[in-house]
Write an enzyme that holds these catalytic residues in place. Structure first.
Site, PDB file in Angstrom:
ATOM      1  N   HIS A 119      19.562  72.169  41.674  1.00 15.54           N
ATOM      2  CA  HIS A 119      20.625  73.165  41.856  1.00 15.54           C
ATOM      3  C   HIS A 119      21.424  72.804  43.104  1.00 15.54           C
ATOM      4  O   HIS A 119      20.879  72.338  44.100  1.00 15.54           O
ATOM      5  CB  HIS A 119      20.012  74.555  42.006  1.00 15.54           C
ATOM      6  N   CYS A 147      26.839  74.403  38.683  1.00  9.61           N
ATOM      7  CA  CYS A 147      26.716  74.663  40.114  1.00  9.61           C
ATOM      8  C   CYS A 147      27.290  73.504  40.928  1.00  9.61           C
ATOM      9  O   CYS A 147      27.823  73.710  42.027  1.00  9.61           O
ATOM     10  CB  CYS A 147      25.259  74.907  40.479  1.00  9.61           C
TER      11      CYS A 147
END
Length: 1265
Positions: free
Chosen positions: A305, A50
Site C-alpha cells: 500500500h 493508492c
C-alpha cells in the site's frame, strides 16, 4: 466486469433526495461527507489505485505545477463536452487533471474521485484493481502529459519543472583528453542496498571515480590505444523540482526471487547539492533543496500500500494534532455547557428582562408574564419546583433585586442596572446555542490554524481518503522497515510563494472551474440539507384507543390494523404540542382530552408505559426501559424527549379502554409463558413427550397464584428461564419459600418455560437437589469393557446413563452386567480408553459423567485398583532417557505430596536403589524437559495434573541457586599446514567436524568443517553467585586439567559452547555467573593459554593466520587482541594487522573465514589515497552485516609483497565444498523421489498457488502533433 462499482463521484445535477420518512439511504443518494478539520481533501481508492493517489496528491501540492496546468485555457485544451464530436481535438488528460485539482482545492467533500481521470487514461476496471509501481507511473504520466500538451503554451511544462542533465566524463591519464556524454533525467534513481542514505548514494554516483587499469583499460580516441583512464559523472543542470526514486526492490540471484530492501536509509529535509554538481561557483541558494513530499510503500515486493507525507507549502490546510484538537474540543464543550447553564440560570434571565425595561420597576406579576413571553414557559412550570415561588426568589436575592414595601413591584439595584446597560456582552451571551454551533467547513472557528514561524509549513499524511496532520520528525520513522520511503520530492529553496497564495485555495484557479466548483458546492449543501431533513423525520405509529379492547391483560385491536393504527411521519424538531395539535386535526371525531402514552408490542399484546406530559425531564438512554422515561410538557421537542423512530404511541383519554381500566407501567407488564406438561398415553405427536400451551400472566403476580391456577394439589412447578431450551440442567424446582415472590423477581420473562408435574410424575425429580433428573429423550449410554480378568474373554456392555449419573453407579451396574464378583466393587476403577487402545487415568468415582468430561457412547475400561479421589493424582512415569522404548508405569499420589515424596514412591515401585535420581517433566516432543528442582514443593503448587508423565533421571540436582556445568577442554586444531602433533587427543572424545553432523533443521546430514578439538573433562557444581574465576579454579581441580599444570586461572579462557563450537567469550574473572545468564543447560569449554589473559570490554579476540606464499595453506594462527573502542571498521583492522606483521597497509589483503560454508569473504581494500571524509562516509562497522565480526573469528592475511594472488581458499575448503555439494544433491534427489512417490499415491493433485503475471502500465494518449 465491475461496472461502476468504484463510481463514487459527486453528481452536479442529481435530483435524488432522501425521501420523506426514509431511514436507509443508499450510497448513491447520500451526499459525500464534508471535509474534516484539516480542510484538505483526500482521494478515493478505486480498489488498487493508492499509488496513483499518492502521486496525484504530490503534483497537486506542487503549486508551480498546478498553476502552470491551470494557465492552459479551453482555447488550447478544448472542452470536455466536445469529446464525442468528430474532428474536434480535446486534450482530455490535462482537462481531467485540472478538474481533479479544482475539486481537491475547492469542493467541500472528504475525498475526490479519480474515475474520470482513469477513464481518460483508457483504463478499465481491471486496471483500477491492479496495483503498479509509483515510480513507473511517474515516468509514464509525465510522458502522457508531454504528448497531450504538444502544440500548446504548456508544451515544455514537464521539462521546465523537472528536467535536469548529467554529464559523464572519461579522462585519459596520458593525454588528458576528456570524452563527454550528456544525459537527461526527470528523476534520479539511487541505490539503497549497502548504502546508508541519500547523501552517500549521491556521493557514490557523482563524486567517486571509476578507474580503468590493469586488465581493464580504456581505448582513447586521441591516443588511439588502450590507456589508463578515470570515469566520473556530475550534475550539469539542476531542475526546480528534484525527484529521487529509491531502488528498494532488488533481485536475489541465489534464490532467484525479488525482495525489498528494508534497511535504514536516511535522507535530509534540506540538502546542498554543490558537491555533486559540475559548476560549484554559484551562490549556495542555487544548490539548496527542501523536501516537500515523501511517497511511502508499506508491504513487500509483490504487493502493498502507498501513502504520502506532504508539506503544505501554501498553508491550505488546518494543522492540528489529535491531542491538541481533543483538548480544544473539550474546552469548547465545557465553555458551551457553562454558557447554556448561564443562559438557563433564572437570575441571568430576570436581570436581562429588568435591564431592558425603560421604567425602573415593574409589577412582579408582569415580570412573570414577560418571562413567559421571552422563554415560552412560566415560572411555575420551569423554576418553581427548584427555586420556589418567584416572589420568594426575588426576596432571597435582595442584593440584586429591590422590592417595593408591599412586595408587588421589583427593580434592579442601581449598580446592577448600570452594569447591564454599560456592556453589550450580556446580550451576546444570550444567543441561541444553535447559532453558535452552525459552523461550515470553511469557517475559521472549525479549527485554529496553528502556525509556527520557526517551523514553517506543516506536514500532512494523505492516505487515500484519510488526511491527518503529522510532525516533521515523523518522517524519520520512514527511514527503514516494511513501511518506508520509496520516492522523494525536493523543491529549490529559492522558490518562494506569493503572499496572496497563502491559505487561498482559489488562487489562480480558472474562472470556469471556480464557477463549476461553486455550483457543485451549492448542490452539495442542498443535498445535505435535504438528507438532514430526512434524517430528522421519524415515523410514529399512533394506536387509537377507541379501536382497541383489553383482553387477557393486554390491549388488542378490535378492528384491522389499518383502521386501528395511524402511521405518521413528523420532524423530530417539532414539539409535543405540535404533535398533539396535528392529532386533533387528523381525528376530527375525537372528543375530550388527548393523552399520549408510549406503548410497546409484546408477545402478549400491546402494553402502555409512560404518559408524555410529566413536568420533569430525564435523558433517554435505553428505550427498552420505558418505565424509566419521564418526559417534559408540550414545549419540548420530540427529539429532546428522546422519542425514537418507529415508536408506538397510544392515543386515549388516560383512564380506560372499552370501559375497562388499563394499568400502564412496567409493574403491570403482561408476560407470555410456555407451560409444559408430560404427555399422557396417545397424547402429543410422534416422538413428542410434552404438551405445550401458552398463558399470559401479569409480571407482578405471585408464583403461588400461578401454582394454584396451573398445578393440581400435590403437584410442583419447575422453571426454565432459558426459554425454549429444554436441557435437563436448566430446569429447577420452585422452592416453597419462593412462592410469595413475583413472576418477574424470580427471573421469568417473555418466552420462559415452566414445567408442571403432577404428583405421579415426580419420579423424574431429585427432591434433595431440586434438579430434574432426566427427560426420556435425554437418556443415553456408555460402553464398559472388562480388563479385570485377563484369563477370560474381554467382554463389553452398554450401561444406561445421563450426564448427571455418578460414576460409582455406572461401575456397579457394569460389574452386575458383566457378572463379576461383588469384591471388585471396592477394588476396581473405570478408565477411559483412547482410540489407540491406551488406558487413561481413572475417573474419580464421586464425579458425574459431565464432571468427568465424558461424551455419551464413550468406551471405559473396568480395571483393577482403586480410583483416585478428587484430592489425588494419577501419574505415569518412565525410568531413564529412552522414553520411546522404556516401559511406562503408573502411580497414585496425593496432590499435596512433595516432589521428593513422589520420587521415593516411584523409586520404590520401580525397584531402583540409591538416591542419585531426580524428576523431570515430559516436554511437547516427548523428551525429558524441565527438572522439578524444588524437592520440597508440593505437586499441586507445581501444576502437576492427573495424567501427566514424569521421567526419573539419573543424577542429583544441584541445590537451589547452584549450577551443574559440564566442562570441556578446548584447543584449536591446526589443520592449515604445519600442524603440530595432538598427543592430548588420545583417550578423549574429539569432534572432528569434517565428519557428518545433523543440520540444525534435523532433516538430513550436512558436512561441516571444524578447526577445533573438544574433550569432555567432567562436571562442576558451583553457586550462581560465584565469580568466573571460581569456575576456572574448580575446573582446574578436575583430573583432566591437573595433568596440564595450569599455573593460575589467568592462563585459562572460558567460552560458552554453542552447537559444539565456542560461541560467546566469557571475560572479566570478577563477574558473577548469574550476570552471564547462563541457564540450566549451559556447557563451558576451557581453553589453556601460554600467557595470562586479561581482555577488556572493548577488546576483540581474533585468530589471525598469514598465508604461505605460493601455497594454498596458512601458517599457525595466532591470537590478536584488537581494541575496538574507537572504531571497528575495515580501515582500522587493516592498520592493526599491518602493524602486527610490520607490513605496509596497502600491501596486505585480509578476509574473514566462514567455516560452516568453507568460504572466505574479502574485507574491502582501502587505499591511503582516499580522503578522510570519504573514508568516514564509506566505513561501516565490521560487527554488522555482512561480516558480523565476533570473538574467535579467523582472519586470513595475504602478503602482496610476496604473492599476487588474492585467493584465500585452501584445498581443505575445496574438499568441504564438494562434500557439501554432493550431500545437497543427494538431499534434492531424495526429496524429488519422495515427491514423486506422494504424487503416485495421492488421490488429487496438489495445486500450487501461482502469482498473477505482471502487466505493464500504460496510459493511452491521443495524437496532437
Amino acid at each position: 466486469m465491475f461496472g461502476d462499482l468504484f463510481e463514487e463521484d459527486f453528481s452536479f445535477v442529481s435530483n435524488n433526495q432522501c425521501g420523506k420518512g426514509k431511514k436507509s439511504k443508499s450510497k448513491d443518494t447520500e451526499p459525500p461527507a464534508p471535509r474534516e478539520f484539516t480542510k484538505l481533501s483526500g482521494i478515493k481508492n478505486q480498489g488498487g489505485t493508492c499509488y496513483l493517489n499518492s502521486l496525484l496528491q504530490t503534483l497537486h501540492f506542487t503549486p508551480e505545477f498546478r498553476e502552470a496546468l491551470f494557465s492552459l485555457g479551453p482555447e488550447e485544451l478544448g472542452f470536455l463536452e466536445d469529446i464525442n464530436k468528430p474532428n474536434v481535438k480535446v486534450r482530455i488528460i490535462p482537462l481531467q487533471l485540472q478538474r481533479l485539482f479544482a475539486q481537491l482545492l475547492l469542493l467541500d467533500q472528504q475525498a475526490a474521485s479519480t474515475t474520470d481521470l482513469t477513464e481518460s487514461f483508457g483504463w478499465n476496471s481491471n486496471e483500477e484493481m491492479r496495483q503498479h509501481d509509483v515510480q513507473e507511473l511517474n515516468r509514464i504520466l509525465f510522458s502522457a502529459l508531454e504528448t497531450s500538451l504538444v502544440g500548446t503554451s504548456g508544451h515544455d511544462l514537464i521539462n521546465r519543472l523537472y528536467h535536469g542533465t548529467v554529464v559523464n566524463q572519461i579522462v585519459c591519464k596520458e593525454c588528458k583528453n576528456v570524452s563527454e556524454r550528456q544525459e537527461d533525467f526527470l528523476d534520479l534513481t539511487v541505490a539503497v542496498k549497502d548504502v546508508s542514505g541519500l547523501e552517500e548514494a549521491l556521493w557514490n554516483m557523482y563524486v567517486e571515480e571509476e578507474y580503468f587499469e590493469n586488465d581493464n583499460l580504456y581505448r582513447c580516441g586521441a591516443c588511439n590505444k588502450l590507456v589508463e583512464a578515470a570515469k566520473s559523472a556530475k550534475l550539469r543542470k539542476l531542475p526546480p523540482f528534484l525527484t529521487v526514486s529509491l531502488l528498494r526492490f532488488n533481485f536475489d540471484f541465489e534464490k532467484c526471487e525479488r525482495y525489498k530492501e528494508t534497511s535504514c536509509y536516511t535522507f535530509p529535509i534540506r540538502i546542498n547539492l554543490r558537491p555533486f554538481c559540475e559548476q560549484s561557483q554559484l551562490d549556495d541558494l542555487e544548490y539548496m533543496y527542501e523536501l516537500f513530499s515523501v511517497i511511502i510503500h508499506k508491504g513487500g515486493c509483490y504487493g502493498g500500500h502507498y501513502h504520502v507525507y506532504i508539506k503544505d507549502v501554501d498553508a491550505l490546510g488546518n494543522w492540528q494534532l489529535k491531542e491538541e484538537s481533543k483538548l480544544m474540543t473539550e474546552e469548547k464543550v465545557q465553555k458551551d455547557t457553562e454558557n447554556i447553564k448561564e443562559m438557563e440560570n433564572p437570575l441571568t434571565i430576570l436581570k436581562g428582562i429588568l435591564s431592558e425595561e425603560e421604567s425602573k420597576q415593574i409589577p412582579v406579576d408582569q415580570l412573570g408574564q414577560k418571562l413567559l413571553e421571552k422563554k415560552g414557559m412560566s415560572w411555575n412550570k420551569k423554576y418553581r419546583k427548584q427555586y420556589g415561588p418567584i416572589r420568594k426568589y426575588l426576596q432571597t436575592h435582595s442584593q440584586i433585586f429591590r422590592l417595593s414595601p408591599d412586595d408587588n413591584k421589583v427593580s434592579l439595584k442601581e449598580m446592577y442596572h448600570k452594569l447591564q446597560f454599560g456592556s453589550d456582552s450580556q446580550g451576546q451571551g444570550l444567543q441561541s446555542p444553535s447559532q453558535n454551533n452552525d459552523i461550515q467547513w470553511t469557517s475559521e472557528s472549525l479549527c485554529t490554524v496553528l502556525k509556527d514561524s520557526a517551523s514553517g509549513s506543516h506536514w500532512f499524511d494523505l492516505n487515500d481518503s484519510k488526511v491527518q496532520p503529522i510532525k516533521e520528525k515523523d518522517i524519520e520513522k520512514q527511514f527503514q522497515g516494511k513501511e518506508s520511503a520509496y520516492m522523494l520530492f525536493y523543491r529549490k529553496s529559492q522558490l518562494k510563494r506569493p503572499s496572496e497564495a497563502q491559505a487561498n485555495p482559489r488562487y489562480r484557479v480558472p474562472g470556469h472551474l471556480l464557477n463549476e466548483m461553486d455550483a457543485a458546492n451549492v448542490e452539495l449543501r442542498k443535498r445535505r440539507m435535504d438528507c438532514d431533513s430526512a434524517d430528522n423525520n421519524i415515523d410514529l405509529h399512533l394506536h387509537l384507543g377507541s379501536h382497541y379492547k383489553l383482553s387477557n391483560g393486554a390491549l388488542h385491536p378490535s378492528l384491522s390494523r389499518k383502521e386501528s393504527v395511524l402511521d405518521l411521519t413528523i420532524d423530530k424538531r417539532k414539539t409535543l404540542g405540535d404533535l398533539r395539535q396535528l392529532i386533533f386535526q387528523l381525528l376530527e371525531f375525537w372528543e375530550g382530552d388527548v393523552i399520549l402514552t408510549t406503548a410497546k408490542s409484546l408477545p402478549a399484546g400491546l402494553h402502555l408505559y409512560q404518559t408524555l406530559d410529566v413536568c420533569q425531564l430525564t435523558l433517554v438512554t435505553d428505550w427498552e426501559n420505558l418505565d424509566d422515561l419521564i418526559f417534559t410538557g408540550d414545549e419540548m421537542t420530540l427529539g429532546g424527549i428522546g422519542l425514537p423512530d418507529g415508536a408506538d404511541v397510544f392515543v386515549w383519554n388516560g383512564k380506560e379502554v372499552g370501559g375497562m381500566e388499563v394499568l400502564p407501567g412496567l409493574d403491570h407488564e403482561p408476560l407470555l409463558l410456555n407451560v409444559l406438561r408430560l404427555a399422557g398415553y396417545n397424547e402429543g405427536g410422534k416422538g413428542q413427550h410434552f404438551i405445550e400451551s401458552q398463558h399470559v400472566v401479569p409480571c407482578s403476580a405471585e408464583l403461588s397464584t400461578l401454582w394454584k391456577a396451573l398445578a393440581s394439589p400435590g403437584g410442583i412447578i419447575l422453571m426454565n428461564s432459558s426459554g425454549s431450551d429444554k436441557e435437563v440442567e436448566n430446569w429447577k424446582v420452585v422452592p416453597e419459600e419462593d412462592m410469595k415472590k413475583t413472576v418477574r423477581s424470580v427471573g421469568l420473562t417473555d418466552g420462559s418455560s415452566i414445567l408442571v408435574l403432577d404428583s405421579h410424575d415426580q419420579s423424574l425429580v431429585n427432591v434433595a437437589s431440586g434438579n430434574l433428573t432426566a427427560f426420556m429423550h435425554d437418556i443415553s449410554w456408555l460402553q464398559v469393557k472388562n480388563f479385570c480378568r485377563l484369563e477370560a474373554e474381554e467382554k463389553q456392555v452398554k450401561i444406561t446413563a445421563t450426564v448427571e449419573t455418578v460414576m460409582s453407579d455406572i461401575k456397579i451396574k457394569a460389574i452386575q452386567e458383566l457378572q463379576l464378583g461383588e469384591e471388585l466393587v471396592n477394588d476396581s476403577c473405570l478408565r477411559p480408553i483412547k482410540r489407540n487402545g491406551k488406558l487413561l487415568s481413572p475417573v474419580p468415582e464421586d464425579y458425574t459423567v459431565k464432571e468427568a468430561e465424558l461424551k455419551m457412547g464413550s468406551l471405559l475400561g473396568l480395571c483393577h485398583g482403586k480410583a483416585p479421589t478428587s484430592t489425588q493424582l494419577f501419574l505415569y512415569f518412565i525410568v531413564g532417557s529412552d522414553l520411546q522404548g522404556g516401559p511406562e508405569m503408573e502411580i497414585v499420589v496425593e496432590e499435596t505430596a512433595s516432589v521428593i515424596e513422589c520420587l521415593n514412591l516411584m523409586l520404590e515401585k520401580s525397584g531402583l536403589p540409591g538416591d542419585n535420581w531426580h524428576l523431570r517433566r515430559i516436554n511437547w516432543c516427548y523428551e525429558a524437559g524441565e527438572a522439578l528442582s524444588e524437592e520440597g514443593a508440593r505437586l499441586k503448587e507445581l501444576n502437576v495434573c492427573s495424567g501427566d508423565t514424569l521421567v526419573i533421571t539419573e543424577g542429583k540436582l544441584p541445590p537451589k541457586g547452584f549450577l551443574k556445568v559440564p566442562i570441556w577442554w578446548y584447543k584449536p586444531l591446526m589443520h592449515f599446514g604445519h600442524q603440530e602433533s595432538m598427543q592430548d587427543q588420545v583417550n578423549c572424545m574429539t569432534w572432528m567436524m569434517g565428519a557428518l553432523q545433523v543440520s540444525p533443521e534435523g532433516d538430513s546430514p550436512a558436512y561441516v568443517q571444524s578447526d577445533i578439538g573438544l574433550c569432555y573433562a567432567g562436571d562442576v557444581e558451583i553457586s550462581g553467585e560465584a565469580f568466573l574465576e571460581d569456575l576456572k579454579i574448580q575446573a582446574m581441580t578436575l583430573p583432566f586439567f591437573q595433568e596440564l599444570s595450569v599455573p593460575s586461572p589467568e592462563f585459562l579462557r572460558a567460552w560458552i559452547l554453542e552447537s559444539r563450537r565456542p560461541g560467546k567469550l566469557l571475560r572479566n574473572n570478577q563477574q558473577q555467573l548469574n550476570e552471564y545468564k547462563l541457564g540450566g543447560r549451559v556447557e563451558i569449554c576451557i581453553e589453556p593459554l601460554q600467557k595470562e589473559d586479561n581482555l577488556g570490554p572493548s577488546d576483540l579476540l581474533l585468530r589471525v593466520q598469514m598465508g604461505i606464499p605460493g601455497e594454498r595453506d596458512y601458517y599457525h594462527s595466532v591470537d590478536l587482541v584488537w581494541d575496538i573502542s574507537k572504531e571497528c571498521t575495515a580501515w582500522a583492522l587493516r592498520h592493526r594487522l599491518a602493524a602486527h606483521y610490520s607490513l605496509p597497509v596497502e600491501k596486505i589483503e585480509i578476509a574473514k573465514y566462514f567455516p560452516e560454508k568453507f568460504e572466505w569473504m574479502t574485507i574491502s581494500s582501502w587505499t591511503q589515497q582516499m580522503s578522510k571524509r570519504k573514508r568516514k562516509k564509506k566505513q561501516e562497522s565490521l560487527q554488522s552485516a555482512p561480516f558480523h565480526l565476533k570473538d574467535g573469528d579467523i582472519i586470513g592475511v595475504k602478503n602482496l609483497l610476496l604473492e599476487d594472488g588474492k585467493d584465500f581458499s585452501t584445498v581443505r575448503d575445496d574438499i568441504g565444498k564438494e562434500t557439501q555439494r554432493q550431500l545437497a544433491m543427494e538431499k534434492k534427489k531424495s526429496r524429488q523421489a519422495q515427491r514423486l512417490q506422494n504424487n503416485v499415491f495421492s488421490v488429487g493433485k496438489v495445486t500450487t498457488k501461482h502469482r498473477k503475471p505482471e502487466v505493464a502500465l500504460s496510459i493511452n494518449v491521443g495524437i496532437f502533433r
